[in-house]
Design a protein around this motif. Structure first.
Motif, PDB file in Angstrom:
ATOM      1  N   HIS A  31       0.834  -1.213   0.000  1.00 13.11           N
ATOM      2  CA  HIS A  31       0.000   0.000   0.000  1.00 13.11           C
ATOM      3  C   HIS A  31       0.862   1.253   0.000  1.00 13.11           C
ATOM      4  CE1 HIS A  31      -3.276   2.738   0.951  1.00 13.11           C
ATOM      5  NE2 HIS A  31      -2.531   3.215   1.949  1.00 13.11           N
ATOM      6  N   ARG A  34       2.657   1.835  -3.351  1.00 12.45           N
ATOM      7  CA  ARG A  34       1.748   2.270  -4.421  1.00 12.45           C
ATOM      8  C   ARG A  34       1.247   3.694  -4.230  1.00 12.45           C
ATOM      9  NH1 ARG A  34      -2.145  -3.047  -5.492  1.00 12.45           N
ATOM     10  NH2 ARG A  34      -0.556  -4.314  -6.563  1.00 12.45           N
ATOM     11  N   THR A  35       1.027   4.075  -2.972  1.00 11.94           N
ATOM     12  CA  THR A  35       0.411   5.372  -2.731  1.00 11.94           C
ATOM     13  C   THR A  35       1.400   6.484  -2.396  1.00 11.94           C
ATOM     14  OG1 THR A  35       0.035   4.796  -0.401  1.00 11.94           O
ATOM     15  CG2 THR A  35      -1.744   4.320  -1.953  1.00 11.94           C
ATOM     16  N   ASN A  36       2.489   6.155  -1.714  1.00 10.13           N
ATOM     17  CA  ASN A  36       3.419   7.185  -1.247  1.00 10.13           C
ATOM     18  C   ASN A  36       4.815   7.116  -1.849  1.00 10.13           C
ATOM     19  OD1 ASN A  36       1.471   8.185   0.660  1.00 10.13           O
ATOM     20  ND2 ASN A  36       1.974   6.451   1.986  1.00 10.13           N
ATOM     21  N   SER A  38       5.638   5.429  -5.090  1.00  9.21           N
ATOM     22  CA  SER A  38       5.532   4.774  -6.399  1.00  9.21           C
ATOM     23  C   SER A  38       6.698   5.114  -7.316  1.00  9.21           C
ATOM     24  CB  SER A  38       4.212   5.166  -7.079  1.00  9.21           C
ATOM     25  OG  SER A  38       4.145   6.571  -7.263  1.00  9.21           O
TER      26      SER A  38
END
Length: 225
Positions: A31, A34-36, A38
């Motif tokens: 997570h 992917r979100t912080n 990438s």
């Protein structure tokens, strides 16, 4: 002493609890990547995911300490953890396969189990290090020469500790015993920490370039030699 440790970790309940922590740690990493984070190249993202798979919350703490752009500053200590994680991700695949094949399937004696496991760990660990270098345009001969000494030292230290621990701690356990799997997890993490000071010294004395700063969102987070 060794019997007490074996008795403690020879528990399916304890192993199940550890596996839940592994799943939670890997899920958090995925997570966050992917979100912080990438921007981190895919090869290094896989390095961190595999580190989490092998070492659960320990791998997660190392990722949070050294592998994210959110770190306040970079340092030799953090760079060394990124470097050892890169080595660990490949060696771990080889070690797991080696233990499953030599001990789990064929019940080989300690000597041949060590030979098979070390060979596979070395092949996978070395390949994962020179592969990205070749992807960046470096010729095989140059990549091999640049990585051979430093990676061999790192892998030998890591696998000497990991394999010895696993064979000694696992004893006569088979794949149907919780001790077989618990000792494998313990050995993996001990190998990781054993190789960290070796990587620190290799980077300090210029034998290894280490990994790029994860705060650099526009740079190449590749292994440098």
């Amino acid at each position: 002493m060794i019997e007490q440790i074996q008795s403690t970790i020879d528990s399916w309940t304890l192993l199940a609890g550890w596996l839940l922590l592994v799943v939670a740690s890997v899920a958090w990493m995925i997570h966050d990547l992917r979100t912080n984070n990438s921007h981190i190249p895919s090869i290094m993202q896989w390095v961190w995911i595999l580190t989490g798979f092998y070492s659960g919350p320990i791998g997660l703490l190392i990722y949070r300490y050294s592998g994210r752009k959110q770190i306040a500053t970079d340092s030799l200590s953090r760079k060394s953890f990124r470097s050892v994680a890169h080595c660990y991700s490949g060696c771990g695949i080889g070690e797991i396969l080696g233990v499953l094949i030599s001990v789990g399937l064929f019940a080989l004696g300690n000597f041949w189990a060590a030979v098979v496991t070390f060979s596979l760990a070395y092949i996978f660990g070395f390949a994962l290090n020179i592969g990205p270098m070749m992807q960046n345009g470096m010729a095989f001969r140059e990549a091999f020469k640049g990585a051979f000494l430093a990676e061999t030292i790192s892998i030998v230290v890591m696998e000497s500790v990991a394999i010895t621990t696993d064979l000694y701690l696992g004893g006569q356990a088979t794949m149907s015993d919780a001790l077989f799997w618990s000792s494998l997890y313990v050995s993996l993490s001990l190998g990781l920490f054993a190789a960290w000071p070796a990587n620190l010294l290799l980077i300090r004395y210029g034998l290894k370039g280490g990994m790029g700063d994860p705060r650099d969102e526009h740079g190449q987070h590749a292994h440098c030699h």
